[in-house]
Design an enzyme around this catalytic site. Structure first.
Site, PDB file in Angstrom:
ATOM      1  N   CYS A   1      14.852   8.568 -36.493  1.00 35.58           N
ATOM      2  CA  CYS A   1      13.938   7.427 -36.585  1.00 35.58           C
ATOM      3  C   CYS A   1      12.697   7.796 -37.391  1.00 35.58           C
ATOM      4  O   CYS A   1      12.030   8.798 -37.096  1.00 35.58           O
ATOM      5  CB  CYS A   1      13.518   6.993 -35.176  1.00 35.58           C
ATOM      6  SG  CYS A   1      12.262   5.692 -35.157  1.00 35.58           S
TER       7      CYS A   1
ATOM      8  N   CYS B   1       9.377   7.544 -34.825  1.00 36.79           N
ATOM      9  CA  CYS B   1       9.047   8.493 -33.759  1.00 36.79           C
ATOM     10  C   CYS B   1       9.831   9.794 -33.820  1.00 36.79           C
ATOM     11  O   CYS B   1       9.548  10.713 -33.036  1.00 36.79           O
ATOM     12  CB  CYS B   1       9.241   7.837 -32.398  1.00 36.79           C
ATOM     13  SG  CYS B   1      10.980   7.563 -31.957  1.00 36.79           S
TER      14      CYS B   1
ATOM     15  N   CYS C   1      16.928   2.964 -32.179  1.00 38.66           N
ATOM     16  CA  CYS C   1      16.276   4.240 -31.923  1.00 38.66           C
ATOM     17  C   CYS C   1      16.284   4.494 -30.421  1.00 38.66           C
ATOM     18  O   CYS C   1      16.038   3.578 -29.624  1.00 38.66           O
ATOM     19  CB  CYS C   1      14.839   4.221 -32.447  1.00 38.66           C
ATOM     20  SG  CYS C   1      13.875   5.681 -31.971  1.00 38.66           S
TER      21      CYS C   1
ATOM     22  N   CYS D   1      12.013   4.568 -29.349  1.00 34.21           N
ATOM     23  CA  CYS D   1      10.938   3.595 -29.609  1.00 34.21           C
ATOM     24  C   CYS D   1      11.532   2.219 -29.888  1.00 34.21           C
ATOM     25  O   CYS D   1      12.713   1.967 -29.653  1.00 34.21           O
ATOM     26  CB  CYS D   1      10.040   4.070 -30.752  1.00 34.21           C
ATOM     27  SG  CYS D   1      10.778   3.923 -32.406  1.00 34.21           S
TER      28      CYS D   1
ATOM     29  N   ASP E   1      20.474  18.970 -60.645  1.00 31.81           N
ATOM     30  CA  ASP E   1      21.052  19.641 -59.480  1.00 31.81           C
ATOM     31  C   ASP E   1      22.331  18.922 -59.072  1.00 31.81           C
ATOM     32  O   ASP E   1      22.308  17.729 -58.778  1.00 31.81           O
ATOM     33  CB  ASP E   1      20.026  19.624 -58.353  1.00 31.81           C
ATOM     34  CG  ASP E   1      20.510  20.321 -57.092  1.00 31.81           C
ATOM     35  OD1 ASP E   1      21.659  20.794 -57.071  1.00 31.81           O
ATOM     36  OD2 ASP E   1      19.731  20.383 -56.127  1.00 31.81           O
TER      37      ASP E   1
END
Length: 405
Positions: free
Chosen positions: A194, A197, A210, A213, A329
């Site tokens: 999340c 949080c 989540c 939260c 990359d």
């Protein structure tokens, strides 16, 4: 002067002219983009993947109302936006694809009516921002423009967090409500944690939440259902596209949602979507020596996953470069699961074909290395050949196709 520079660029074969004219114009007048945007109703489309296609579909849908300025070749930074608006002349509407890193800057310059947020995932690891950081930048930009209507993907936790007004916002500034669409999210590897949080995100069926939260999937007003789209009134609209894959149904849902903010009814827009057959060469089908070649662009793990879904069960050519537009990359190849290619004839080419060879070997996918597109054509039987390539590899193959046809 900017139009002249663009024309010279095209004549010299140095590009399509969609950037150089805007670059010169902005050097002369740094506020040129704002001047060109003034007086137009504008929609911006941003995200890691699907920007170019969604922009093309949205421009087609908004085109029900009249002429639409758009950066149809994918030049998605302010120089490209400036060129597109200058080239279009006076139009009442504009639909602009925006590189996710430039969204805040373009919001300031264009003051759009609508911004569509598609998705956020890892991209070009040597120079792109970390995904949560990108979500933070989006959120901060939207806080500064509370009156803009935001249309956002309910299935991507990073997008939902970025589009949701922070609780700390002044109550005197009431933001426009967010319109949510459901386009699905096959790639989850950048949204397990999340951004609010730091707790784990759980998923079940089409829902996510989540565990620590308030953040959870909002109820979408626009939903892909079967082979169509359900609008906020609950009406289902069949969508017939020439573009492959379920991901493009999600792009179509976004386009209908944006067009609705301009007053376009879905019933009037859906037929326009079916007229889009190729987007800056993507999805194009070319006949060559008894083979039907289809070109698919894939630039990061999430888009490769979608490309495998679009590709038919047929011989498939994969091409990887690592030039500046691609990112230097190639370690991201190990984030892609190539298992869906097992059981079909796979060919590889490009500057970094050997990097791809190692990845396919680890994934247990047999392959054949070819040095040119012509060699690939002669290595597969008559019928369909699917081609999946990243940016410059895609352009190399398009150029080779142009030469041999």
């Amino acid at each position: 002067m900017s139009r002249t520079a663009a024309a010279l660029s095209r004549a010299a074969g140095r590009g399509d002219g969609s950037v150089i004219g805007g670059w010169i114009g902005l050097k002369i007048d740094p506020d040129l983009l704002a001047h060109l945007a003034s007086g137009r109703a504008i929609a911006l489309v941003s995200g890691t993947n699907g920007k170019t296609t969604t922009t093309r579909l949205t421009a087609a849908a908004v085109g029900v109302l009249g002429r639409v300025a758009t950066n149809s070749f994918g030049a998605n930074m302010p120089t490209g936006h400036t060129s597109a608006l200058a080239k279009a002349g006076s139009t009442p509407y504009a639909v602009l694809e925006v590189d996710e890193h430039y969204l805040a800057q373009v919001l300031e310059a264009t003051e759009p009516r609508v911004v569509a947020l598609l998705n956020l995932s890892r991209d070009q690891l040597d120079r792109a921002k970390e995904v949560a950081m990108m979500a933070q930048l989006w959120r901060a930009a939207l806080v500064r423009h509370p009156s803009i209507r935001v249309i956002a993907n309910a299935d991507d936790p990073m997008v939902v967090w970025a589009a949701t007004p922070p609780a700390t916002r002044s109550p005197q500034v009431a933001p426009a409500p967010v319109i949510w669409f459901s386009a699905g999210q096959r790639w989850h590897d950048d949204s397990w944690v999340c951004p609010e949080c730091g707790s784990p995100i759980e998923r079940m069926a089409d829902q996510w939440w989540c565990t620590g939260c308030w953040l959870r999937r909002p109820e979408p007003q626009w939903v892909v259902e079967d082979d169509g789209v359900v609008d906020p009134a609950g009406d289902w609209h069949k969508v017939v596209l020439q573009l492959p894959g379920r991901v493009n149904l999600g792009n179509a849902a976004t386009a209908l949602a944006v067009a609705a903010e301009f007053g376009v009814r879905p019933t009037d827009a859906v037929s326009r979507l079916g007229g889009v057959a190729s987007v800056a060469g993507r999805y194009a089908q070319v006949a060559k020596d008894g083979r039907t070649v289809r070109l698919l662009l894939a630039k990061n793990p999430a888009s490769w996953l979608e490309a495998f879904d679009m590709a038919e069960e047929a011989p498939t050519l994969l091409s990887i470069n690592a030039r500046d537009p691609d990112g230097l990359d190639t370690s991201w190849l190990f984030d892609v699961d190539f298992a869906p290619l097992r059981g079909r004839q796979v060919l590889i080419t490009g500057d970094r074909a050997y990097d791809l060879a190692v990845r396919l070997d680890v994934n247990g996918v047999p392959f054949q290395h070819v040095r040119t597109f012509t060699e690939a054509i002669t290595s597969v039987p008559p019928g369909r050949l699917e081609v999946i390539a990243n940016y410059t590899a895609f352009q190399d193959i398009r150029a080779e196709l142009d030469r041999v046809n």
